[in-house]
Design a protein around this motif. Sequence first.
Motif, short mmCIF file in Angstrom:
data_model
loop_
_atom_site.label_atom_id
_atom_site.label_comp_id
_atom_site.label_asym_id
_atom_site.label_seq_id
_atom_site.Cartn_x
_atom_site.Cartn_y
_atom_site.Cartn_z
N MET A 183 28.19 43.08 39.44
CA MET A 183 29.43 43.68 38.99
C MET A 183 30.16 42.68 38.10
SD MET A 183 32.69 45.03 41.17
CE MET A 183 31.90 46.47 41.82
N THR A 184 30.65 43.13 36.99
CA THR A 184 31.33 42.28 36.04
C THR A 184 32.76 41.99 36.45
OG1 THR A 184 29.99 43.16 34.27
CG2 THR A 184 32.02 42.09 33.63
N VAL A 237 39.05 42.59 30.87
CA VAL A 237 38.09 43.02 29.86
C VAL A 237 38.12 42.05 28.68
CG1 VAL A 237 37.54 44.84 28.18
CG2 VAL A 237 38.17 45.46 30.53
N VAL A 238 39.30 41.71 28.23
CA VAL A 238 39.43 40.78 27.11
C VAL A 238 38.94 39.40 27.50
CG1 VAL A 238 41.08 39.60 25.59
CG2 VAL A 238 41.35 42.04 26.05
N ARG A 239 39.35 38.92 28.67
CA ARG A 239 39.01 37.56 29.11
C ARG A 239 37.51 37.32 29.22
NH1 ARG A 239 42.44 34.61 33.21
NH2 ARG A 239 40.43 34.65 34.24
N VAL A 240 36.77 38.33 29.67
CA VAL A 240 35.32 38.13 29.84
C VAL A 240 34.51 38.69 28.66
CG1 VAL A 240 35.44 37.97 32.35
CG2 VAL A 240 35.01 40.18 31.30
N GLY A 241 35.20 39.13 27.61
CA GLY A 241 34.50 39.58 26.41
C GLY A 241 33.69 40.84 26.62
N ASP A 263 39.45 45.54 42.22
CA ASP A 263 40.70 46.16 41.77
C ASP A 263 40.70 46.43 40.27
OD1 ASP A 263 40.88 43.31 41.62
OD2 ASP A 263 43.05 43.41 41.47
N THR A 264 40.03 45.57 39.51
CA THR A 264 39.91 45.79 38.07
C THR A 264 39.02 47.00 37.80
OG1 THR A 264 40.25 43.46 37.57
CG2 THR A 264 39.13 44.77 35.89
N ASP A 265 37.91 47.08 38.49
CA ASP A 265 36.99 48.21 38.37
C ASP A 265 37.74 49.52 38.63
OD1 ASP A 265 35.09 50.22 38.87
OD2 ASP A 265 33.84 48.98 40.13
N VAL A 266 38.47 49.58 39.73
CA VAL A 266 39.21 50.80 40.09
C VAL A 266 40.29 51.10 39.05
CG1 VAL A 266 40.79 51.82 41.79
CG2 VAL A 266 38.74 50.60 42.55
N ALA A 285 46.82 49.32 34.37
CA ALA A 285 45.76 49.43 33.36
C ALA A 285 45.73 48.19 32.47
CB ALA A 285 45.98 50.69 32.51
N ALA A 286 46.91 47.72 32.07
CA ALA A 286 46.97 46.54 31.21
C ALA A 286 46.40 45.31 31.91
CB ALA A 286 48.41 46.29 30.77
#
Length: 180
Positions: free
Chosen positions: A1-2, A128-132, A6-9, A121-122
Motif C-alpha cells: 500500500m502506498t 499524493v504530492v509528497r510521494v510523487g 486514513d489517506t487511502d480512505v 481531502a487536501a
Amino acid sequence: MTFAHDTDVALRTAAALVNTARTAHGDTLTTTDGLRDFYTQWGWTGRVTGDAHELDQVRELRPRLRAAWAATSDEGLATLVNTLLREGRALPQVVTHDDYGWHIHATPSDAPLAQRMQVEAAMALVDVVRVGERSRLRVCAADDCDNVLVDLSRNRSRRYCEDGCGNRLAAAAYRSRRDG
C-alpha cells in the motif's frame, strides 16, 4: 500500500464525492437525505446539520476537488492543495478514535461538514504530492464515463471507476466476440 489507511480512505471518499456530480443517473447528491447517507456511508464523524445550506456547501466543493484529478503537474496539484488547506483553516492535530489508531485531523469536529471534507481531502492530497503519486489520480478509461478514481493497486493497473464500467465493457467485448 502506498498510503496510510486514513489517506487511502480520504482519497476514495473525495473521489466518491466528486463522482456524485457525474453519474449515469445524473447528480446523486441533491437532497439532505442523500447528504446524510453519504456522510454515514463514508464514515464521517463530527457535526452535521443536515440542512440545505450544508448540502449546497458540499455540492460546491465537488468541482474544486475534481480539479485535483485534472492537475497536469505536481506543482499545479500542490497549488490547489495549499489553497484548499489555507481556505479550510487547516490546523493539523494527531488524534485517535474508533478503529483508526493515530492519524491526523486538521479541523475541529464541530467545523462545517464541507470545510472538514475539503481539508480531509487536501490532507490526503498532500501525501499524493509528497510521494510523487499524482498518476494514481485518474479518470475512468471508459469512453462514456468521466468519473474519477484513485488507483491504489500495486501494479497501477486500475482503469475503471466504481460504477461498473469495467464489467460493462468486458461484457460488451465478450458479446462482440461471440456474435462477431
